[in-house]
Design a protein around this motif. Structure first.
Motif, PDB file in Angstrom:
ATOM      1  N   ILE A 137      38.274  -5.426  50.421  1.00 40.98           N
ATOM      2  CA  ILE A 137      38.085  -4.102  49.835  1.00 40.98           C
ATOM      3  C   ILE A 137      37.659  -4.251  48.378  1.00 40.98           C
ATOM      4  O   ILE A 137      37.949  -5.258  47.734  1.00 40.98           O
ATOM      5  CB  ILE A 137      39.350  -3.210  49.929  1.00 40.98           C
ATOM      6  CG1 ILE A 137      40.524  -3.869  49.231  1.00 40.98           C
ATOM      7  CG2 ILE A 137      39.702  -2.903  51.364  1.00 40.98           C
ATOM      8  CD1 ILE A 137      41.734  -2.971  49.132  1.00 40.98           C
ATOM      9  N   GLU A 138      36.943  -3.259  47.888  1.00 40.20           N
ATOM     10  CA  GLU A 138      36.538  -3.204  46.493  1.00 40.20           C
ATOM     11  C   GLU A 138      37.094  -1.910  45.910  1.00 40.20           C
ATOM     12  O   GLU A 138      36.880  -0.834  46.467  1.00 40.20           O
ATOM     13  CB  GLU A 138      35.014  -3.228  46.364  1.00 40.20           C
ATOM     14  CG  GLU A 138      34.405  -4.520  46.849  1.00 40.20           C
ATOM     15  CD  GLU A 138      32.888  -4.552  46.784  1.00 40.20           C
ATOM     16  OE1 GLU A 138      32.342  -5.662  46.811  1.00 40.20           O
ATOM     17  OE2 GLU A 138      32.243  -3.491  46.717  1.00 40.20           O
ATOM     18  N   LEU A 139      37.817  -2.019  44.795  1.00 38.73           N
ATOM     19  CA  LEU A 139      38.490  -0.873  44.181  1.00 38.73           C
ATOM     20  C   LEU A 139      38.115  -0.746  42.708  1.00 38.73           C
ATOM     21  O   LEU A 139      37.967  -1.756  42.018  1.00 38.73           O
ATOM     22  CB  LEU A 139      40.019  -1.063  44.245  1.00 38.73           C
ATOM     23  CG  LEU A 139      40.659  -1.316  45.588  1.00 38.73           C
ATOM     24  CD1 LEU A 139      42.111  -1.717  45.395  1.00 38.73           C
ATOM     25  CD2 LEU A 139      40.548  -0.079  46.449  1.00 38.73           C
ATOM     26  N   THR A 140      38.054   0.496  42.235  1.00 41.16           N
ATOM     27  CA  THR A 140      37.911   0.686  40.796  1.00 41.16           C
ATOM     28  C   THR A 140      39.200   0.225  40.123  1.00 41.16           C
ATOM     29  O   THR A 140      40.256   0.118  40.769  1.00 41.16           O
ATOM     30  CB  THR A 140      37.686   2.168  40.449  1.00 41.16           C
ATOM     31  OG1 THR A 140      38.843   2.914  40.848  1.00 41.16           O
ATOM     32  CG2 THR A 140      36.441   2.727  41.134  1.00 41.16           C
ATOM     33  N   LEU A 141      39.139  -0.034  38.829  1.00 40.42           N
ATOM     34  CA  LEU A 141      40.345  -0.438  38.103  1.00 40.42           C
ATOM     35  C   LEU A 141      41.419   0.641  38.197  1.00 40.42           C
ATOM     36  O   LEU A 141      42.599   0.332  38.365  1.00 40.42           O
ATOM     37  CB  LEU A 141      40.018  -0.720  36.631  1.00 40.42           C
ATOM     38  CG  LEU A 141      39.420  -2.084  36.339  1.00 40.42           C
ATOM     39  CD1 LEU A 141      39.041  -2.194  34.871  1.00 40.42           C
ATOM     40  CD2 LEU A 141      40.359  -3.187  36.732  1.00 40.42           C
ATOM     41  N   GLU A 142      41.032   1.918  38.086  1.00 39.90           N
ATOM     42  CA  GLU A 142      42.017   2.998  38.173  1.00 39.90           C
ATOM     43  C   GLU A 142      42.694   3.018  39.547  1.00 39.90           C
ATOM     44  O   GLU A 142      43.908   3.155  39.655  1.00 39.90           O
ATOM     45  CB  GLU A 142      41.369   4.353  37.887  1.00 39.90           C
ATOM     46  CG  GLU A 142      42.339   5.508  37.934  1.00 39.90           C
ATOM     47  CD  GLU A 142      43.523   5.377  36.973  1.00 39.90           C
ATOM     48  OE1 GLU A 142      44.605   5.876  37.321  1.00 39.90           O
ATOM     49  OE2 GLU A 142      43.377   4.774  35.890  1.00 39.90           O
ATOM     50  N   THR A 143      41.919   2.857  40.605  1.00 37.21           N
ATOM     51  CA  THR A 143      42.500   2.813  41.951  1.00 37.21           C
ATOM     52  C   THR A 143      43.417   1.605  42.095  1.00 37.21           C
ATOM     53  O   THR A 143      44.500   1.703  42.672  1.00 37.21           O
ATOM     54  CB  THR A 143      41.389   2.773  43.016  1.00 37.21           C
ATOM     55  OG1 THR A 143      40.596   3.955  42.896  1.00 37.21           O
ATOM     56  CG2 THR A 143      41.961   2.686  44.423  1.00 37.21           C
ATOM     57  N   ALA A 144      43.017   0.457  41.549  1.00 34.32           N
ATOM     58  CA  ALA A 144      43.862  -0.743  41.605  1.00 34.32           C
ATOM     59  C   ALA A 144      45.174  -0.515  40.869  1.00 34.32           C
ATOM     60  O   ALA A 144      46.236  -0.932  41.336  1.00 34.32           O
ATOM     61  CB  ALA A 144      43.120  -1.947  41.024  1.00 34.32           C
ATOM     62  N   ARG A 145      45.123   0.171  39.720  1.00 34.68           N
ATOM     63  CA  ARG A 145      46.359   0.476  38.978  1.00 34.68           C
ATOM     64  C   ARG A 145      47.270   1.387  39.805  1.00 34.68           C
ATOM     65  O   ARG A 145      48.486   1.186  39.858  1.00 34.68           O
ATOM     66  CB  ARG A 145      46.032   1.166  37.654  1.00 34.68           C
ATOM     67  CG  ARG A 145      45.549   0.244  36.586  1.00 34.68           C
ATOM     68  CD  ARG A 145      45.371   0.991  35.257  1.00 34.68           C
ATOM     69  NE  ARG A 145      44.446   0.282  34.419  1.00 34.68           N
ATOM     70  CZ  ARG A 145      43.168   0.596  34.234  1.00 34.68           C
ATOM     71  NH1 ARG A 145      42.651   1.663  34.814  1.00 34.68           N
ATOM     72  NH2 ARG A 145      42.405  -0.144  33.464  1.00 34.68           N
ATOM     73  N   GLU A 146      46.695   2.404  40.430  1.00 35.18           N
ATOM     74  CA  GLU A 146      47.490   3.308  41.271  1.00 35.18           C
ATOM     75  C   GLU A 146      48.076   2.574  42.463  1.00 35.18           C
ATOM     76  O   GLU A 146      49.232   2.793  42.829  1.00 35.18           O
ATOM     77  CB  GLU A 146      46.635   4.491  41.709  1.00 35.18           C
ATOM     78  CG  GLU A 146      46.301   5.435  40.567  1.00 35.18           C
ATOM     79  CD  GLU A 146      45.453   6.613  40.991  1.00 35.18           C
ATOM     80  OE1 GLU A 146      45.472   6.978  42.184  1.00 35.18           O
ATOM     81  OE2 GLU A 146      44.773   7.177  40.112  1.00 35.18           O
TER      82      GLU A 146
END
Length: 105
Positions: free
Chosen positions: A60-69
Protein backbone atom coordinates in the motif's frame (compact mmCIF):
# COMPACT_ATOMS: atom_id res chain seq x y z
CA UNK A 1 15.11 11.78 -5.95
CA UNK A 2 15.07 8.59 -3.90
CA UNK A 3 15.13 9.04 -0.14
CA UNK A 4 16.66 5.66 0.81
CA UNK A 5 14.41 5.64 3.90
CA UNK A 6 13.65 1.95 4.51
CA UNK A 7 12.85 -0.03 7.66
CA UNK A 8 12.41 -3.82 7.67
CA UNK A 9 10.69 -5.77 10.43
CA UNK A 10 10.00 -9.44 10.97
CA UNK A 11 6.33 -10.16 10.34
CA UNK A 12 4.17 -13.04 11.43
CA UNK A 13 0.68 -13.22 10.02
CA UNK A 14 -1.12 -13.60 6.71
CA UNK A 15 -1.67 -11.33 3.71
CA UNK A 16 -4.09 -11.60 0.82
CA UNK A 17 -3.50 -11.04 -2.87
CA UNK A 18 -6.43 -11.69 -5.13
CA UNK A 19 -8.25 -14.72 -3.73
CA UNK A 20 -5.13 -16.24 -2.16
CA UNK A 21 -3.77 -15.85 1.37
CA UNK A 22 -0.07 -16.36 2.07
CA UNK A 23 2.04 -16.33 5.26
CA UNK A 24 4.18 -13.28 5.96
CA UNK A 25 7.88 -13.15 6.78
CA UNK A 26 8.66 -9.42 6.58
CA UNK A 27 7.10 -5.98 6.61
CA UNK A 28 8.95 -3.23 4.77
CA UNK A 29 8.22 0.42 5.53
CA UNK A 30 9.68 3.02 3.19
CA UNK A 31 9.33 6.69 2.32
CA UNK A 32 9.80 7.47 -1.34
CA UNK A 33 7.97 8.72 -4.41
CA UNK A 34 4.74 6.89 -5.18
CA UNK A 35 4.88 4.17 -7.78
CA UNK A 36 1.14 3.67 -8.19
CA UNK A 37 -0.83 6.30 -6.25
CA UNK A 38 -1.23 9.68 -8.00
CA UNK A 39 0.67 11.33 -5.12
CA UNK A 40 4.14 12.72 -4.46
CA UNK A 41 6.23 11.06 -1.79
CA UNK A 42 4.43 8.41 0.25
CA UNK A 43 4.88 5.91 3.04
CA UNK A 44 4.90 2.49 1.42
CA UNK A 45 4.04 -0.65 3.37
CA UNK A 46 4.96 -3.96 1.80
CA UNK A 47 4.00 -7.19 3.48
CA UNK A 48 6.00 -10.01 1.92
CA UNK A 49 7.14 -13.60 2.20
CA UNK A 50 10.77 -13.86 1.16
CA UNK A 51 10.44 -17.64 0.81
CA UNK A 52 7.80 -17.38 -1.93
CA UNK A 53 7.81 -15.97 -5.46
CA UNK A 54 8.24 -12.17 -5.83
CA UNK A 55 4.48 -11.73 -6.27
CA UNK A 56 3.89 -12.88 -2.65
CA UNK A 57 3.36 -9.27 -1.61
CA UNK A 58 0.60 -7.03 -0.37
CA UNK A 59 1.56 -3.38 -0.72
CA UNK A 60 0.00 0.00 0.00
CA UNK A 61 1.02 3.61 -0.53
CA UNK A 62 -0.15 6.20 2.02
CA UNK A 63 0.20 9.93 2.44
CA UNK A 64 2.15 11.01 5.52
CA UNK A 65 -1.09 12.23 7.14
CA UNK A 66 -2.80 8.88 6.54
CA UNK A 67 0.28 7.06 7.90
CA UNK A 68 0.16 9.23 11.05
CA UNK A 69 -3.55 8.44 11.53
CA UNK A 70 -2.86 4.74 10.98
CA UNK A 71 -0.02 4.87 13.54
CA UNK A 72 -2.41 6.43 16.07
CA UNK A 73 -5.06 3.80 15.36
CA UNK A 74 -2.47 1.02 15.73
CA UNK A 75 -1.21 2.49 19.01
CA UNK A 76 -4.76 2.63 20.40
CA UNK A 77 -5.64 -0.88 19.22
CA UNK A 78 -2.38 -2.32 20.58
CA UNK A 79 -2.91 -0.65 23.96
CA UNK A 80 -6.46 -2.01 24.16
CA UNK A 81 -5.30 -5.50 23.10
CA UNK A 82 -2.51 -5.49 25.68
CA UNK A 83 -5.00 -4.50 28.36
CA UNK A 84 -7.37 -7.25 27.19
CA UNK A 85 -4.60 -9.85 27.30
CA UNK A 86 -3.15 -8.75 30.65
CA UNK A 87 -6.15 -7.62 32.66
CA UNK A 88 -9.05 -9.60 31.25
CA UNK A 89 -7.46 -12.84 30.11
CA UNK A 90 -4.42 -12.83 32.39
CA UNK A 91 -2.08 -13.78 29.53
CA UNK A 92 1.39 -12.38 29.61
CA UNK A 93 0.45 -9.98 32.34
CA UNK A 94 3.08 -8.37 34.46
CA UNK A 95 2.77 -10.12 37.86
CA UNK A 96 2.37 -6.79 39.67
CA UNK A 97 -0.57 -5.94 37.40
CA UNK A 98 -2.23 -9.26 38.19
CA UNK A 99 -1.74 -8.76 41.95
CA UNK A 100 -3.11 -5.22 41.72
CA UNK A 101 -6.13 -6.43 39.77
CA UNK A 102 -6.86 -9.25 42.23
CA UNK A 103 -6.58 -6.85 45.21
CA UNK A 104 -8.97 -4.44 43.52
CA UNK A 105 -11.71 -7.08 43.39
Amino acid sequence: MCTSIIEIARAEGMAKRGDEWFPLSQAVVAYDHARHAPLGDVITLDFINTGLEPGARAGIELTLETARELRGALDRAIAAAEFEEAEVRGKGAVPSLLRAASHAR
